[in-house]
Design an enzyme around this catalytic site. Structure first.
Site, mmCIF file in Angstrom:
data_model
loop_
_atom_site.group_PDB
_atom_site.id
_atom_site.type_symbol
_atom_site.label_atom_id
_atom_site.label_comp_id
_atom_site.label_asym_id
_atom_site.label_seq_id
_atom_site.Cartn_x
_atom_site.Cartn_y
_atom_site.Cartn_z
ATOM 1 N N THR A 186 42.501 36.882 55.982
ATOM 2 C CA THR A 186 43.309 36.397 54.861
ATOM 3 C C THR A 186 44.768 36.590 55.253
ATOM 4 O OG1 THR A 186 43.354 38.570 53.845
ATOM 5 C CG2 THR A 186 41.562 37.129 53.187
ATOM 6 N N GLU A 331 37.751 33.684 51.542
ATOM 7 C CA GLU A 331 36.541 34.459 51.259
ATOM 8 C C GLU A 331 35.370 33.572 50.833
ATOM 9 O OE1 GLU A 331 39.579 35.202 50.383
ATOM 10 O OE2 GLU A 331 39.960 37.343 50.226
ATOM 11 N N LYS A 438 53.858 36.989 31.832
ATOM 12 C CA LYS A 438 53.466 37.543 30.537
ATOM 13 C C LYS A 438 54.714 37.707 29.690
ATOM 14 C CE LYS A 438 49.429 39.568 32.533
ATOM 15 N NZ LYS A 438 49.299 40.232 33.795
ATOM 16 N N TRP A 443 50.836 34.140 27.649
ATOM 17 C CA TRP A 443 50.852 33.851 29.089
ATOM 18 C C TRP A 443 51.444 32.477 29.365
ATOM 19 C CZ3 TRP A 443 45.974 35.622 32.222
ATOM 20 C CH2 TRP A 443 45.773 37.003 31.987
HETATM 21 P P1 ADP Z 1 43.440 28.556 51.477
HETATM 22 O O1 ADP Z 1 44.761 28.704 52.139
HETATM 23 O O2 ADP Z 1 42.448 27.873 52.325
HETATM 24 O O3 ADP Z 1 43.561 27.949 50.138
HETATM 25 P P2 ADP Z 1 43.538 31.318 50.864
HETATM 26 O O4 ADP Z 1 42.450 32.275 50.861
HETATM 27 O O5 ADP Z 1 44.724 31.545 51.753
HETATM 28 O O6 ADP Z 1 42.839 29.985 51.253
HETATM 29 O O7 ADP Z 1 44.092 31.106 49.410
HETATM 30 C C1 ADP Z 1 43.247 31.001 48.296
HETATM 31 C C2 ADP Z 1 44.029 30.878 47.005
HETATM 32 O O8 ADP Z 1 44.804 29.681 46.998
HETATM 33 C C3 ADP Z 1 43.160 30.745 45.793
HETATM 34 O O9 ADP Z 1 42.657 31.986 45.357
HETATM 35 C C4 ADP Z 1 44.111 30.109 44.792
HETATM 36 O O10 ADP Z 1 44.978 31.067 44.204
HETATM 37 C C5 ADP Z 1 44.943 29.207 45.657
HETATM 38 N N1 ADP Z 1 44.448 27.843 45.571
HETATM 39 C C6 ADP Z 1 43.602 27.224 46.414
HETATM 40 N N2 ADP Z 1 43.398 25.958 46.016
HETATM 41 C C7 ADP Z 1 44.100 25.777 44.890
HETATM 42 C C8 ADP Z 1 44.288 24.689 43.976
HETATM 43 N N3 ADP Z 1 43.737 23.499 44.176
HETATM 44 N N4 ADP Z 1 45.077 24.893 42.910
HETATM 45 C C9 ADP Z 1 45.672 26.073 42.685
HETATM 46 N N5 ADP Z 1 45.542 27.139 43.508
HETATM 47 C C10 ADP Z 1 44.773 26.994 44.583
#
Ligand code: ADP
Length: 539
Positions: A186, A331, A438, A443
């Site tokens: 990550t 994940e 918040k 929110w």
């Molecule tokens: P990736 O970079 O492949 O998206 P990461 O694990 O780095 O994977 O990031 C995951 C996070 O990115 C998610 O938990 C979410 O917060 C955000 N995310 C992924 N896709 C979206 C989406 N379509 N809209 C909003 N947030 C997103």
């Protein structure tokens, strides 16, 4: 009573063998680092993956050894995906956008035995080489002529020379499908990066369910161009999916500008694009300025951050392309939900459909989703209640690499996102739980505010963070990068937002900046801005 069927193992080598038998001539096209176009068939690719497998044996690589790659989207990286995992060793993709200290930490934590490196990343690896003692050798992904003449790296090898004299026959081992196949960390915006160790089984099931007709809808008529990097979450599973379903693969290498992607789309007749929203901003700017319509493109998969409504509309109306909004995370292999064209949308007014498309879509088969409150109680799928988004499925992590503790809460993984789920199953991300603002007990979604702001014709990118407020605890402030196409000042943005969000959501200040900070996976990095501006409204 158990069923009487075969226990055939789901292996990455199996999809390559399937590809050779069913679609041997499927093309893999790469825009190379040098700028030329490289083209070969999946059959040729598989032969080179087998040469690599033989070479790995000679290097003394055993099952379970971890081999790092720091490489872009190109054919040699594709061969590594199969040659490494197929032999039972583990493909560890490293993100070159990480800071050197993070790269060092990850290589040491994973105990990478060898590193396969694209030439542009040699300086980065050299800068950390004194501190990555486990690595026994470095293989540069190039031919003999392009090998660097002076490098401080010990045991430097040339990929083409390494595989050149090997046989292109190889008997893949019959592994247990739960054997580890690849490792991705990550991005570690908080604390050290954490490793996610995928298995053959999870990788195959994920590629399979992510490509179903109700999901990415990949087949042998698809021409797929992933801008999403192969160094991050296995390029969303695409390298495996193209072998599984015989889709043509177009790999852009370092050439990801709007202009370069447009040209590649046109010359290769690309039907499916995939990547994070920022790369599409550039593509849309380029095609708009040059009055180009991407006629062959049917579908643009956008994930990693929320897809703005203006982007959904422009792809549809200027390019006749459906924006397939997806959500997931490292994940989760990564896909969890997709907003695919479905029966609800048939005959629907376009403006109404765009509103639906701003949600991250429905769970794909293979990933269950639910929302819970702080105590873990399941909340209703009524489109209004929001809570912690939890997931469960065959492509989802159970524990982080080298951790003894489960990462689960009562069998479910907490994604760290806050969302709603509607009665008909549409999941809508409200925010990352740490980014939600918040204010006076209510929110505000920073994502909603950002996405509304980029609909303003003068706004190129927006970022909203919550900062301290004497009366309301926290209030939103917005950072804006102008696109210099249309006049844009605070007043016009506030006026533009007024009928799109509730009045109490309007940002307390708007600050114009030349650029916004992005993390290693292209997401807005809010931590620094939040810290720097935390007292902005306290004066
Ligand atoms: P990736 O970079 O492949 O998206 P990461 O694990 O780095 O994977 O990031 C995951 C996070 O990115 C998610 O938990 C979410 O917060 C955000 N995310 C992924 N896709 C979206 C989406 N379509 N809209 C909003 N947030 C997103």
């Amino acid at each position: 009573m158990l069923g009487n069927m075969m226990q055939d193992q789901l292996l990455i080598s199996g999809i390559l063998e399937h590809a050779i038998q069913t679609n041997p001539n499927t093309e893999i096209v790469s825009h190379t680092i040098e700028g030329s176009i490289h083209r070969y068939s999946i059959l040729e690719s598989s032969k080179r993956a087998k040469k690599l497998a033989n070479a790995l044996k000679k290097l003394g690589i055993k099952e379970g050894d971890i081999l790092g790659t720091m490489a872009l989207n190109g054919y040699r990286h594709y061969e590594l995906y199969f040659g490494i995992s197929g032999t039972g060793s583990i493909l560890h993709t490293l993100n070159p956008r990480l800071f050197p200290e993070q790269v060092e930490y990850i290589v040491n934590h994973a105990e990478d035995k060898f590193l396969f490196i694209d030439l542009p990343f040699l300086p980065l690896i050299e800068s950390v080489s004194d501190n990555i003692q486990n690595v026994e050798g470095f293989i540069i992904l190039c031919d003999k002529e392009s090998m660097p003449s002076d490098s401080k790296l010990k045991n430097l090898m040339c990929y083409e020379e390494l595989i050149d004299n090997e046989s292109d026959e190889f008997q893949w081992p019959e592994l247990d499908e739960n054997t580890a196949s690849s490792l991705c960390y990550t991005s570690g915006t908080t604390g050290n990066p954490k490793g996610v160790l995928y298995s053959h089984r999870s990788t195959i099931l994920h590629a399979w369910y992510a490509c179903a007709a109700n999901a990415m809808n990949v087949s042998s008529t698809t021409v797929i161009l992933p801008v999403v990097p192969m160094f991050h979450v296995n390029a969303w599973g695409i390298p495996y999916a193209v072998a599984m379903f015989g889709a043509k693969l177009v790999l852009p290498g370092p050439h990801t500008s709007g202009e370069a992607i447009t040209k590649l789309v046109q010359s290769e007749k690309v039907t499916n694009l995939m990547g994070v929203p920022t790369v599409w901003l550039d593509l849309l700017n380029y095609t708009r300025e040059n009055n180009i319509s991407l006629d062959t493109v049917n579908s643009v998969l956008v994930g990693g951050s929320a897809a703005p409504r203006a982007m959904i509309k422009e792809f549809q109306e200027k390019h006749d392309a459906f924006l397939l909004h997806g959500w997931g995370m490292t994940e989760m292999s990564p896909l969890g939900t997709l907003n695919a064209y479905n029966s609800d949308m048939q005959g629907m007014d376009l403006e109404e459909r765009y509103d639906i498309q701003t949600s991250q879509g429905k769970a794909i088969y293979g990933c269950q989703i639910k929302i819970v409150d702080d105590e873990g109680k399941t909340l209703p799928n009524d489109g209004e209640s929001f809570g912690r988004l939890m997931v469960k499925g065959a492509g989802i992590i159970e524990r982080y690499f080298k951790s003894d503790e489960t990462a689960l809460e009562n069998g479910w993984f907490d994604t760290g996102d806050v969302s709603t789920i509607s009665i008909d199953g549409y999941m809508r991300i409200v925010d990352r739980s740490k980014d939600v603002i918040k204010t006076g007990g209510e929110w505000i979604s920073s994502i909603d505010l950002e996405n509304s702001a980029v609909g303003h014709p003068g706004v190129s990118e927006a970022c909203v963070v919550g900062v301290l407020h004497p009366k309301w605890d926290e209030r939103p402030i917005m950072f804006v990068v102008k696109n210099n196409q249309e006049d844009c000042d605070k007043g016009s943005i506030i006026e533009y937002l007024s009928d799109k969000v509730a009045k109490w959501w309007l940002p307390d200040d708007i600050i114009f900046v030349d650029e916004l900070p992005h993390g290693a996976t292209g997401k807005l990095l809010k931590t620094g801005l939040r810290e720097e501006y935390k007292n902005h409204l306290m004066k």
